[in-house]
Design a protein around this motif. Structure first.
Motif, PDB file in Angstrom:
ATOM      1  N   UNK A 130       0.834  -1.178  -0.084  1.00  0.00           N
ATOM      2  CA  UNK A 130      -0.168   0.042  -0.025  1.00  0.00           C
ATOM      3  C   UNK A 130       0.838   1.126  -0.054  1.00  0.00           C
ATOM      4  N   UNK A 131       0.314   2.552  -0.634  1.00  0.00           N
ATOM      5  CA  UNK A 131       0.695   3.599  -0.307  1.00  0.00           C
ATOM      6  C   UNK A 131      -0.157   4.411   0.427  1.00  0.00           C
ATOM      7  N   UNK A 132       0.137   5.571   1.194  1.00  0.00           N
ATOM      8  CA  UNK A 132      -0.764   6.215   2.070  1.00  0.00           C
ATOM      9  C   UNK A 132      -0.960   7.514   1.233  1.00  0.00           C
ATOM     10  N   UNK A 133      -2.305   8.064   1.083  1.00  0.00           N
ATOM     11  CA  UNK A 133      -2.819   9.278   0.307  1.00  0.00           C
ATOM     12  C   UNK A 133      -3.469  10.108   1.501  1.00  0.00           C
ATOM     13  N   UNK A 134      -2.857  11.252   2.005  1.00  0.00           N
ATOM     14  CA  UNK A 134      -3.061  11.956   2.937  1.00  0.00           C
ATOM     15  C   UNK A 134      -4.065  12.846   2.643  1.00  0.00           C
ATOM     16  N   UNK A 135      -5.455  12.869   2.989  1.00  0.00           N
ATOM     17  CA  UNK A 135      -6.555  13.753   2.729  1.00  0.00           C
ATOM     18  C   UNK A 135      -6.175  15.142   3.238  1.00  0.00           C
ATOM     19  N   UNK A 136      -5.483  15.186   4.520  1.00  0.00           N
ATOM     20  CA  UNK A 136      -4.975  16.313   5.229  1.00  0.00           C
ATOM     21  C   UNK A 136      -4.160  17.334   4.438  1.00  0.00           C
ATOM     22  N   UNK A 137      -3.452  16.542   3.565  1.00  0.00           N
ATOM     23  CA  UNK A 137      -2.307  17.203   2.943  1.00  0.00           C
ATOM     24  C   UNK A 137      -2.596  17.658   1.504  1.00  0.00           C
ATOM     25  N   UNK A 138      -3.257  16.677   0.856  1.00  0.00           N
ATOM     26  CA  UNK A 138      -3.636  16.647  -0.524  1.00  0.00           C
ATOM     27  C   UNK A 138      -4.779  17.652  -0.691  1.00  0.00           C
ATOM     28  N   UNK A 139      -4.772  18.977  -0.429  1.00  0.00           N
ATOM     29  CA  UNK A 139      -5.799  19.970  -0.409  1.00  0.00           C
ATOM     30  C   UNK A 139      -5.359  21.037  -0.903  1.00  0.00           C
ATOM     31  N   UNK A 140      -6.193  22.166  -1.061  1.00  0.00           N
ATOM     32  CA  UNK A 140      -5.964  23.618  -0.994  1.00  0.00           C
ATOM     33  C   UNK A 140      -5.062  24.288   0.266  1.00  0.00           C
ATOM     34  N   UNK A 141      -4.051  24.239  -0.020  1.00  0.00           N
ATOM     35  CA  UNK A 141      -3.289  24.782   1.189  1.00  0.00           C
ATOM     36  C   UNK A 141      -3.650  25.995   1.469  1.00  0.00           C
ATOM     37  N   UNK A 142      -4.193  26.974   0.546  1.00  0.00           N
ATOM     38  CA  UNK A 142      -4.312  28.414   0.816  1.00  0.00           C
ATOM     39  C   UNK A 142      -5.602  28.584   1.358  1.00  0.00           C
ATOM     40  N   UNK A 143      -6.358  27.542   1.542  1.00  0.00           N
ATOM     41  CA  UNK A 143      -7.880  27.738   2.106  1.00  0.00           C
ATOM     42  C   UNK A 143      -7.789  27.611   3.600  1.00  0.00           C
ATOM     43  N   UNK A 144      -8.583  28.389   4.526  1.00  0.00           N
ATOM     44  CA  UNK A 144      -8.399  28.271   5.920  1.00  0.00           C
ATOM     45  C   UNK A 144      -9.335  26.893   6.195  1.00  0.00           C
ATOM     46  N   UNK A 145     -10.040  26.621   5.291  1.00  0.00           N
ATOM     47  CA  UNK A 145     -11.116  25.097   5.576  1.00  0.00           C
ATOM     48  C   UNK A 145     -10.385  23.997   5.210  1.00  0.00           C
ATOM     49  N   UNK A 146     -10.556  22.843   6.168  1.00  0.00           N
ATOM     50  CA  UNK A 146      -9.904  21.606   5.721  1.00  0.00           C
ATOM     51  C   UNK A 146     -10.523  20.913   4.541  1.00  0.00           C
ATOM     52  N   UNK A 147      -9.495  20.071   4.248  1.00  0.00           N
ATOM     53  CA  UNK A 147      -9.978  19.264   3.070  1.00  0.00           C
ATOM     54  C   UNK A 147     -10.598  19.805   1.432  1.00  0.00           C
ATOM     55  N   UNK A 148     -10.322  20.946   1.321  1.00  0.00           N
ATOM     56  CA  UNK A 148     -10.854  21.408   0.248  1.00  0.00           C
ATOM     57  C   UNK A 148     -10.088  21.040  -0.962  1.00  0.00           C
ATOM     58  N   UNK A 149     -10.730  20.858  -2.151  1.00  0.00           N
ATOM     59  CA  UNK A 149     -10.166  20.270  -3.239  1.00  0.00           C
ATOM     60  C   UNK A 149      -8.836  21.160  -3.625  1.00  0.00           C
ATOM     61  N   UNK A 150      -7.897  20.152  -4.012  1.00  0.00           N
ATOM     62  CA  UNK A 150      -6.585  20.872  -4.445  1.00  0.00           C
ATOM     63  C   UNK A 150      -6.620  21.410  -5.790  1.00  0.00           C
ATOM     64  N   UNK A 151      -5.575  22.126  -6.234  1.00  0.00           N
ATOM     65  CA  UNK A 151      -5.454  22.551  -7.659  1.00  0.00           C
ATOM     66  C   UNK A 151      -4.675  21.346  -8.394  1.00  0.00           C
ATOM     67  N   UNK A 152      -4.715  21.226  -9.873  1.00  0.00           N
ATOM     68  CA  UNK A 152      -4.225  20.275 -10.509  1.00  0.00           C
ATOM     69  C   UNK A 152      -2.722  20.052 -10.121  1.00  0.00           C
ATOM     70  N   UNK A 153      -1.927  21.071  -9.983  1.00  0.00           N
ATOM     71  CA  UNK A 153      -0.522  21.010  -9.832  1.00  0.00           C
ATOM     72  C   UNK A 153      -0.182  20.165  -8.626  1.00  0.00           C
ATOM     73  N   UNK A 154      -1.010  20.578  -7.264  1.00  0.00           N
ATOM     74  CA  UNK A 154      -0.597  20.011  -6.326  1.00  0.00           C
ATOM     75  C   UNK A 154      -0.948  18.511  -6.057  1.00  0.00           C
ATOM     76  N   UNK A 155      -2.228  18.008  -6.991  1.00  0.00           N
ATOM     77  CA  UNK A 155      -2.526  16.778  -7.216  1.00  0.00           C
ATOM     78  C   UNK A 155      -1.392  16.181  -7.727  1.00  0.00           C
ATOM     79  N   UNK A 156      -1.029  16.483  -8.971  1.00  0.00           N
ATOM     80  CA  UNK A 156      -0.045  15.700  -9.680  1.00  0.00           C
ATOM     81  C   UNK A 156       1.400  15.581  -8.809  1.00  0.00           C
ATOM     82  N   UNK A 157       1.698  16.644  -8.158  1.00  0.00           N
ATOM     83  CA  UNK A 157       2.991  16.653  -7.169  1.00  0.00           C
ATOM     84  C   UNK A 157       2.748  15.452  -6.179  1.00  0.00           C
ATOM     85  N   UNK A 158       1.584  15.324  -5.319  1.00  0.00           N
ATOM     86  CA  UNK A 158       1.368  14.478  -4.582  1.00  0.00           C
ATOM     87  C   UNK A 158       1.344  13.190  -5.061  1.00  0.00           C
ATOM     88  N   UNK A 159       0.828  12.877  -6.331  1.00  0.00           N
ATOM     89  CA  UNK A 159       0.846  11.449  -7.006  1.00  0.00           C
ATOM     90  C   UNK A 159       2.175  11.064  -7.373  1.00  0.00           C
TER      91      UNK A 159
END
Length: 304
Positions: free
Chosen positions: A53-82
């Motif tokens: 297994x690999x671990x996908x962290x929904x606390x980290x793969x998110x819109x880091x500029x939003x003050x709200x948790x778990x907001x959808x990331x942008x495409x660049x953040x997603x691609x980098x995380x993958x």
């Protein structure tokens, strides 16, 4: 076509054995509510998991500029995380969590939003272990044993799959929300009607006018936390929940799902899709964003 597919433990094991042209990668995405004082990331490193297994962290793969948790990331953040996890576009990804079906639907939904071609939601890890399928217990020091890749998706379906705060606010203040959408809130009835506290102590409980309670547990098997196996049984479970909760559902209208922070709403979305209900959007900011941004007068207690 479903946004992503459910897969039984037996079918997953058979797929992993038979697939020769693509890698079948289990993806642990365990996340716990903050009041439980458990850490899914640390459990991945130290407790049992599906082999490789690999671990996908929904606390980290998110819109880091939003003050709200778990907001959808942008495409660049997603691609980098993958890429950091060592994943490739042609991998078959089978998502699970240690609770059963809790945070894994959010991860599977995110993978599908960004166009990963083959995404499955394991239904579920509790049944997988109960059936005696292999787990590994060695201690890990990192989230993936795979070498880094150059994962690149150019697909972002968030505009079609997400409804934002401004649109929700306009629908609520105009009185149009319940006329144009079925809106289901996956939190408990007590949190919905304001009689029970939120797990985040700074948050008021209550709900958005025009929404209806549909606690995610109503759509899952009580013993295992699995979704009913067939679409017909899933639709029956949904209908029973509607009757129990005295909710209304208009099949001619699209549906919005929400919850506390956009995680358990994805359980409801997965259940509805499994039952054949396709036009479902996520209010990603969910109750946390609504409380933090809205006039307190727009917090409703009781039932509408």
């Amino acid at each position: 076509m479903s946004f992503f597919k459910l897969i039984t433990p037996k079918a997953f094991v058979e797929l992993a054995q038979k697939e020769t042209s693509r890698r079948v990668i289990p993806v642990d995405s365990t996340w716990y509510l903050p009041n439980l004082n458990r850490n899914g990331k640390q459990e991945f490193l130290t407790l049992d998991r599906i082999p490789n297994s690999v671990f996908f962290d929904i606390d980290a793969v998110k819109d880091v500029n939003s003050p709200y948790p778990h907001m959808v990331p942008d495409l660049a953040t997603f691609n980098q995380s993958m890429s950091e996890l060592g994943l490739q576009r042609n991998d078959v990804l089978v998502v699970y969590d240690r609770i059963g079906n809790f945070s894994a639907p959010r991860c599977a939904w995110t993978l599908a939003v960004f166009g990963h071609p083959s995404v499955y939601l394991l239904n579920n890890y509790n049944l997988y272990k109960k059936l005696g399928y292999p787990v590994e217990n060695d201690k890990r020091t990192k989230w993936s044993e795979l070498g880094p890749t150059e994962y690149k998706s150019d697909i972002d379906l968030s505009a079609q799959k997400v409804i934002g705060y401004d649109e929700m606010l306009q629908l609520v203040t105009s009185g149009e929300l319940s006329k144009r959408f079925n809106v289901f809130d996956a939190r408990t009835v007590g949190r919905f009607d304001g009689s029970a506290p939120e797990p985040r102590p700074e948050m008021s409980s209550g709900h958005i006018k025009g929404t209806q309670p549909l606690p995610f547990g109503e759509l899952l098997e009580q013993d295992s936390g699995a979704f009913p196996e067939s679409p017909e049984l899933m639709k029956k479970r949904f209908d029973e929940a509607l009757a129990k909760l005295k909710d209304n559902y208009n099949p001619s209208l699209p549906t919005i799902a929400m919850c506390g922070t956009g995680v358990t709403a994805c359980i409801v979305m997965a259940g509805l899709e499994h039952a054949g209900i396709r036009d479902v959007k996520l209010y990603d900011g969910s109750w946390t964003e609504w409380v933090m941004r809205s006039d307190p007068k727009l917090i409703t207690k009781g039932r509408d």
